[in-house]
Design a protein around this motif. Sequence first.
Motif, PDB file in Angstrom:
ATOM      1  N   UNK A 217       0.811  -1.214   0.000  1.00 62.30           N
ATOM      2  CA  UNK A 217       0.000   0.000   0.000  1.00 62.30           C
ATOM      3  C   UNK A 217       0.846   1.266   0.000  1.00 62.30           C
ATOM      4  N   UNK A 218       2.182   1.105   0.037  1.00 67.55           N
ATOM      5  CA  UNK A 218       3.064   2.261   0.055  1.00 67.55           C
ATOM      6  C   UNK A 218       4.236   2.035  -0.887  1.00 67.55           C
ATOM      7  N   UNK A 219       5.105   3.038  -0.985  1.00 70.66           N
ATOM      8  CA  UNK A 219       6.230   3.012  -1.903  1.00 70.66           C
ATOM      9  C   UNK A 219       7.397   3.782  -1.308  1.00 70.66           C
ATOM     10  N   UNK A 220       8.592   3.484  -1.779  1.00 70.49           N
ATOM     11  CA  UNK A 220       9.761   4.278  -1.410  1.00 70.49           C
ATOM     12  C   UNK A 220      10.003   5.406  -2.412  1.00 70.49           C
ATOM     13  N   UNK A 221       9.171   5.477  -3.433  1.00 67.46           N
ATOM     14  CA  UNK A 221       9.271   6.546  -4.424  1.00 67.46           C
ATOM     15  C   UNK A 221       8.851   7.878  -3.798  1.00 67.46           C
ATOM     16  N   UNK A 222       9.369   8.974  -4.329  1.00 66.65           N
ATOM     17  CA  UNK A 222       9.047  10.294  -3.772  1.00 66.65           C
ATOM     18  C   UNK A 222       7.576  10.666  -3.941  1.00 66.65           C
ATOM     19  N   UNK A 223       6.927  10.141  -4.949  1.00 65.76           N
ATOM     20  CA  UNK A 223       5.546  10.537  -5.250  1.00 65.76           C
ATOM     21  C   UNK A 223       4.556   9.655  -4.489  1.00 65.76           C
ATOM     22  N   UNK A 226       0.905  10.250  -5.619  1.00 64.47           N
ATOM     23  CA  UNK A 226       0.621   9.604  -6.893  1.00 64.47           C
ATOM     24  C   UNK A 226       0.435   8.105  -6.741  1.00 64.47           C
ATOM     25  N   UNK A 227       1.247   7.496  -5.874  1.00 62.32           N
ATOM     26  CA  UNK A 227       1.110   6.056  -5.647  1.00 62.32           C
ATOM     27  C   UNK A 227      -0.224   5.746  -4.968  1.00 62.32           C
ATOM     28  N   UNK A 228      -0.627   6.590  -4.012  1.00 63.91           N
ATOM     29  CA  UNK A 228      -1.920   6.411  -3.345  1.00 63.91           C
ATOM     30  C   UNK A 228      -3.055   6.442  -4.377  1.00 63.91           C
ATOM     31  N   UNK A 229      -3.014   7.410  -5.262  1.00 66.94           N
ATOM     32  CA  UNK A 229      -4.048   7.509  -6.293  1.00 66.94           C
ATOM     33  C   UNK A 229      -4.030   6.289  -7.212  1.00 66.94           C
ATOM     34  N   UNK A 230      -2.823   5.806  -7.535  1.00 69.75           N
ATOM     35  CA  UNK A 230      -2.712   4.612  -8.372  1.00 69.75           C
ATOM     36  C   UNK A 230      -3.279   3.391  -7.666  1.00 69.75           C
ATOM     37  N   UNK A 231      -3.065   3.303  -6.340  1.00 69.99           N
ATOM     38  CA  UNK A 231      -3.630   2.187  -5.582  1.00 69.99           C
ATOM     39  C   UNK A 231      -5.155   2.202  -5.623  1.00 69.99           C
TER      40      UNK A 231
END
Length: 379
Positions: A217-223, A226-231
């Motif tokens: 549900x999370x990422x090490x990417x800076x965005x 954006x990852x939340x929206x993609x999820x």
Amino acid sequence: MSSVESPLQLPHLKLKNRIIRSATHSFLPSEDGRMTDAEYAMYETLAKNDVGLIITGHCCVDPLGRANKQQVNIYDDSYIDQFKKAAELVHAHGAAFVPQISHAGPRAIGVDDLADVTARDLKKNRHARELSVDEIHRIVSHFVLAAARLKYAGVDGVQLHAAHSYLLSRFFDPTFNERTDAYGGSAENRFRIVREIIEGIHAKCGDAFPVLVKINLDTKHDDHAGYHDAMIYMLREFHRLGVSLVELSGVDFINQPKDATLYYLEEGKALKAAVPEQPMSLVGGVRSLADMETVLAAGFDMVSLSRALIAEPDFVPKELAGGDKSICISCCRCFVLPEMHKGMRCVWQWKKARAAAKAAEKINRDGSVSLSLRERWRA
């Protein structure tokens, strides 16, 4: 009665309670990719101890995607029968049995020509080239054929391992996916490989064969936004595709403070609130009955346990009987201990076995009994 004890009807999957044994690598299989008696015994013990849904450790769908030596394989028909046996043992106690299927991607062992979503340098002076589109299609086929074998074995569904930096999760995550073709860029493109796998499984096994997915549900990417929206987009797609359950995990569970609990709850709640129609479970830092009930009260359909069940296979009945929190101290030795002492999966088990071995040695010195080393460790 606790909320965790209530039965649940998921799409195409009926469960006796809300408790999942999350996929956990046991280090118990043989090096030729088969379950051992110890592996079978582990699943039967979990089923006897009120776990409603048992998800296996990750099973390899492709000989080029094997993650470690002690990993169960399902990339050809010779591996089917072991799943029949395990499913029968689990079903005898009213629990459901779902194998997790996985491809290690650039984390594969025994492969000189490593490939990743995007070409990159790896640790230990290794390099991975970019997967071709034809290779991606072959990997999709490997997942679909593995699911078909498992349906034949009589299991209750499959879970796609799309978390923890294994191959499918790397397509989702812009940390790894820098492709510019149909499998990279937009959330829709990054989701494409998993969509093709799910659609392929439904075409091969029927829409009624349950497909589950485990994701970060999370990422090490800076965005992060954006990852939340993609999820949210992906969770809606999972629902549209008829996925029976999505299990939410995270990228950094190993690095959490030892006293942390429910470390993915807040982000998980936000995702569940955004897509309430998709059945979901949450794993990460569940260490007590109160933790389990908190997860369900937050709107999740199920709650997933991993290290608590490594430390105490009878954790659930102990908690339901009013026990204290898990003895697990999040030391993560369960990732290295089995390599040092085969069959030992928790530091507490190892300490108990060591104490028993020392007691046996004392008795032996007194001339009372003689035990083999194997018997001492199993005492």
